[in-house]
Design an enzyme around this catalytic site. Structure first.
Site, PDB file in Angstrom:
ATOM      1  N   LEU A  40      34.260 -25.748  -1.390  1.00 27.08           N
ATOM      2  CA  LEU A  40      35.660 -25.392  -1.577  1.00 27.08           C
ATOM      3  C   LEU A  40      35.786 -23.909  -1.908  1.00 27.08           C
ATOM      4  CD1 LEU A  40      36.695 -28.500  -3.706  1.00 27.08           C
ATOM      5  CD2 LEU A  40      37.460 -27.984  -1.359  1.00 27.08           C
ATOM      6  N   LYS A  45      30.464 -19.145  -2.845  1.00 28.68           N
ATOM      7  CA  LYS A  45      29.724 -19.116  -1.569  1.00 28.68           C
ATOM      8  C   LYS A  45      29.456 -17.688  -1.108  1.00 28.68           C
ATOM      9  CE  LYS A  45      32.761 -21.438   0.718  1.00 28.68           C
ATOM     10  NZ  LYS A  45      33.730 -21.531  -0.384  1.00 28.68           N
ATOM     11  N   THR A  46      30.467 -16.824  -1.220  1.00 32.46           N
ATOM     12  CA  THR A  46      30.293 -15.432  -0.776  1.00 32.46           C
ATOM     13  C   THR A  46      29.282 -14.702  -1.648  1.00 32.46           C
ATOM     14  OG1 THR A  46      32.544 -15.357   0.111  1.00 32.46           O
ATOM     15  CG2 THR A  46      31.478 -13.257  -0.361  1.00 32.46           C
ATOM     16  N   ASP A 125      29.162 -17.724   6.590  1.00 32.10           N
ATOM     17  CA  ASP A 125      29.970 -17.845   5.379  1.00 32.10           C
ATOM     18  C   ASP A 125      31.353 -18.398   5.718  1.00 32.10           C
ATOM     19  OD1 ASP A 125      31.009 -17.672   2.854  1.00 32.10           O
ATOM     20  OD2 ASP A 125      31.226 -15.486   2.858  1.00 32.10           O
ATOM     21  N   ARG A 191      45.920 -22.950  -1.985  1.00 30.63           N
ATOM     22  CA  ARG A 191      44.992 -23.015  -0.856  1.00 30.63           C
ATOM     23  C   ARG A 191      43.843 -23.976  -1.176  1.00 30.63           C
ATOM     24  NH1 ARG A 191      42.101 -17.621   1.459  1.00 30.63           N
ATOM     25  NH2 ARG A 191      44.279 -16.877   1.324  1.00 30.63           N
ATOM     26  N   ARG A 250      15.764   7.799 -14.751  1.00 27.59           N
ATOM     27  CA  ARG A 250      14.396   8.280 -14.671  1.00 27.59           C
ATOM     28  C   ARG A 250      13.814   8.495 -16.059  1.00 27.59           C
ATOM     29  NH1 ARG A 250      13.864  13.008 -10.190  1.00 27.59           N
ATOM     30  NH2 ARG A 250      12.025  13.378 -11.496  1.00 27.59           N
ATOM     31  N   SER A 419      10.244   6.637  -7.590  1.00 27.60           N
ATOM     32  CA  SER A 419       9.821   5.741  -6.511  1.00 27.60           C
ATOM     33  C   SER A 419      10.225   4.298  -6.818  1.00 27.60           C
ATOM     34  CB  SER A 419       8.302   5.833  -6.309  1.00 27.60           C
ATOM     35  OG  SER A 419       7.603   5.518  -7.507  1.00 27.60           O
TER      36      SER A 419
END
Length: 751
Positions: A40, A45-46, A125, A191, A250, A419
């Protein structure tokens, strides 16, 4: 592109190029995979899709998140542009049904195009909330194209999580860019209701699927096969959707830069940097907290449902500090430890091992390993020098850190070398592998990254100007030069306290290092003799003589005095003595058959020979403890005798040009000046050597480390804090205490 943690074959089509460099190898996992999300709206989900995409790219998989919602917005626009019945449950108008089918068919065509262009994994998706829709996906991509289809269902039974997700993510999505927040929440909940009426959870046990319940609280797995599907499961077991802020910075400057094997401690500037970093992080988080409290007073709540002042990046939120076990990083985090933060050392965060080129400059690497250098330029991500690590190897090593970051619920600050930070930034931002060496990580920048459902938000916060700080440090280091030639301050207690710590340089008062002496101390270069590449002055400066009657000790100025006798002289008597000794020294040196100068590293001497003399005409001998030079066929040698100290034969050289022989002698010991070249020759007064000042960075590593240590220890003493040696002892004691909790340490005293 990270870990070769699997066995697979490279095929002729397993190479891809992204326009930033040569084609990179792409792993063939014996088939393409489509991961279709199920759930739903507002179930994460995204978030799961983009997190999974980042990880798969990290593994070297060419993948993409293709979102049906994004495609619909691209074609139709935001929520206000779609037909009124587009998201409603039940029957829809024929026009709306046709529109939905066209959007879906065109979207599926994009998925197919990605696979045909060499893509390996697509994360599909969309809601896919009915059995019929999931069956259609299996028919289209599984049976039709031979693609492995698996489903990822996100179930959320905790309404608090759903509500937080709606308010923190969905109302800021492109659908509601210009909406009032409360109206957006209301529309989105409507929705969800429309989808709930027709939603069918996955129940068929025959095909591969993963169920993620309440964003990681529980994982249900069915029929998962193969390496890549297993890695997906393992990754999903380690993530959540709780918001947090990740900081990257750093480590501070080390005593010896660019030398991996040295594992050098922080320089005095590095310790200052560490304090500033801690202060700045606290300041930023405090300001965010205050801003959150002010918003709350105006009725604006913290995103994600957090209490005001406790949201991501705010002072009320716990902060962990991660460093490597190397001194440079771990000691940069010490100010955080002192302020009560939890600091964790992780060995995987150690900097990239440079191997055989450790400590070399670019020019040295080009000269000694030209072929390797060319490979490095062509393949900056995957190339490794002999016995070294590549960025690919480093990415492999950092995979456990990736999982720790995904599990972390609190804010995290990672302190490391550039790095390591490049690789972590690439992961968090979802960058491609060959972009990693190009990522800029500047000293003095605090990088703030906030993972979000639709990507990440990155802020660069400058807090330190390394150029200005180094300039100020160098000026302070040589400040004594501009303060005159006054005598050294005599703090006997201070000198005695440090005599055992620094026996080679105990005669230097520590306050001279910072230029803080009110008595205009002797220049630091003169006291230490640390002026690499600078020649000693030819003679001491003349001083005015004393006037008036003759004292009982004035006859002493006409003979060579011991140090004890010299200390008994008055200031004027010393000036007279120094002037006469300088005049005597100049005459003695002028009588030598050669001229010479020195630095702490080397001795240079020159002498003349008849014009046209060539190298083969000269008889030369350079040995560890003696030298000899003269013209062949002549019994008398120009230079011949035992040296004051040992030299490095292999690094010492001589040459002849235009009637002049130049001899370069490389010293073995770089801790003292030579009073003469040959033991039989007259001496100079080395206490009067006054080299020109240079930048601290010009010094060799050993000399710089020695001076930096003294600068740091001096500052610590002034603040009433332990010196570097005392700190090491305390650390050793704490470690011993942890190993032996049964012992009583209440009466232990550090000496």
């Amino acid at each position: 592109m990270a870990a070769p943690l699997y066995t697979s074959q490279l095929t002729s089509s397993s190479y891809l190029s992204d326009g930033l460099g040569p084609a990179l190898p792409c792993r063939d996992f014996s088939g393409k995979i489509l991961i279709a999300t199920v759930g739903l709206p507002a179930r994460g989900k995204t978030h799961l899709s983009h997190a999974l995409e980042r990880y798969l790219r990290w593994l070297g998989v060419r993948c993409a998140v293709l979102s049906l919602g994004d495609y619909r917005r691209k074609v139709l626009g935001g929520a206000e542009k779609v037909p009124a019945d587009y998201f409603k449950s039940g029957p829809k108008s024929a026009e709306t049904e046709a529109l939905r089918k066209r959007i879906l068919d065109d979207f599926d065509a994009q998925v197919v195009d990605f696979f045909k262009s060499g893509g390996q994994v697509v994360i599909y998706d969309a809601n896919n909330g009915t059995q019929a829709r999931r069956m259609a996906i299996r028919e289209t991509f599984g049976k039709g194209l031979g693609i492995h289809v698996m489903f990822l269902e996100s179930i959320c039974t905790d309404q608090a999580i759903v509500e937080a997700n709606i308010r923190s993510v969905k109302i800021s999505s492109p659908d509601y860019g210009s909406w009032d927040p409360e109206n957006a929440v209301k529309d989105f909940k409507n929705r969800i209701k429309g989808h709930e009426a027709f939603y069918e959870p996955i129940e068929q046990p025959s095909f591969p699927y993963i169920k993620v319940i309440n964003v990681g609280q529980q994982i249900i797995v069915n029929n998962i096969q193969g390496y890549l599907q297993s890695r997906v499961v393992f990754f999903l077991m380690n993530i959540h959707n709780r918001q947090r802020t990740i900081y990257l910075a750093r480590a501070g400057e080390a005593l010896i830069e660019h030398l991996y094997k040295a594992d050098a401690d922080l320089s005095s500037l590095g310790w200052e940097y560490a304090e500033k970093l801690c202060e700045y992080v606290q300041e930023v988080r405090h300001q965010r907290k205050e801003a959150s409290l002010e918003r709350a007073k105006g009725g604006v709540m913290t995103p994600g449902g957090h209490e005001p002042g406790t949201g991501p990046g705010e002072e009320g939120r716990p902060l962990e500090v991660w460093t490597s076990a190397r001194r440079r990083s771990s000691h940069t985090a010490l100010p955080f430890t002192e302020r009560g933060y939890r600091v964790i050392e992780r060995s995987q965060l150690s900097e990239m091992n440079p191997g055989i080129v450790d400590g070399m400059s670019v020019d040295e690497i080009k000269a000694r390993f030209p072929d390797e250098w060319e490979k490095k330029l062509n393949e900056p991500y995957s190339h490794r020098f002999p016995r070294a690590e590549s960025y690919h190897d480093l990415s492999v090593r950092l995979e456990p850190i990736i999982f720790e970051l995904e599990r972390a619920a609190d804010d995290v600050l990672i302190i490391g070398q550039s790095s390591v930070l490049r690789c972590l930034i690439a992961y968090l931002q979802g960058r491609k592998p060959n972009e990693i060496p190009l990522i800029q990580v500047h000293e003095g920048d605090l990088i703030e990254i906030s993972p979000q459902a639709y990507g990440v938000k990155t802020n660069i916060l400058p807090f330190w100007d390394p150029v200005t700080k180094r300039k100020e440090r160098d000026e302070a280091y040589f400040r004594g030069k501009d303060q005159g030639q006054g005598s050294l301050a005599t703090d006997e207690e201070d000198e005695d306290a440090h005599h055992n710590e620094m026996p080679d340089i105990h005669s230097l008062p520590l306050h001279a290092l910072e230029g803080q002496s009110s008595d205009a101390p002797e220049p630091l270069g003169s006291a230490l003799g640390l002026a690499k590449g600078r020649e000693r002055s030819g003679s001491a400066s003349s001083s005015s003589t004393a006037s008036g009657g003759r004292s009982a000790r004035q006859d002493d100025v006409n003979k060579t005095l011991t140090a004890e006798d010299y200390d008994r002289l008055s200031k004027d008597e010393r000036s007279t003595y120094d002037a006469r000794q300088a005049e005597k020294e100049a005459k003695e040196q002028a009588g030598l058959p050669y001229q010479w100068s020195q630095t702490l590293d080397s001795v240079s001497l020159t002498f003349g020979v008849p014009s046209g003399t060539r190298g083969k005409d000269i008889g030369a001998s350079l040995k560890r403890k003696s030298i000899s030079f003269g013209l062949k066929g002549h019994e008398r040698k120009v230079v011949d005798g035992d040296l004051f100290d040992t030299i490095k034969e292999e690094d010492s050289t001589w040459s002849v040009s235009d009637g002049t022989v130049e001899v370069h002698l490389e010293k073995v010991s770089r801790e003292r000046w030579w009073p003469h070249v040959l033991t039989k020759d007259p001496k100079i007064d080395t206490t009067k050597i006054n080299p020109e000042s240079s930048k601290l960075s010009d010094l060799d590593a050993e000399s710089r480390a020695m001076v930096e240590k003294m600068m740091y220890d001096n500052r610590q003493k002034q603040m009433g804090k332990p010196t570097s040696d005392e700190t090491k002892k305390l650390e050793a004691l704490e470690k011993f205490k942890k190993q032996h909790p049964e012992m009583d340490f209440s009466n232990v005293k550090m000496t």
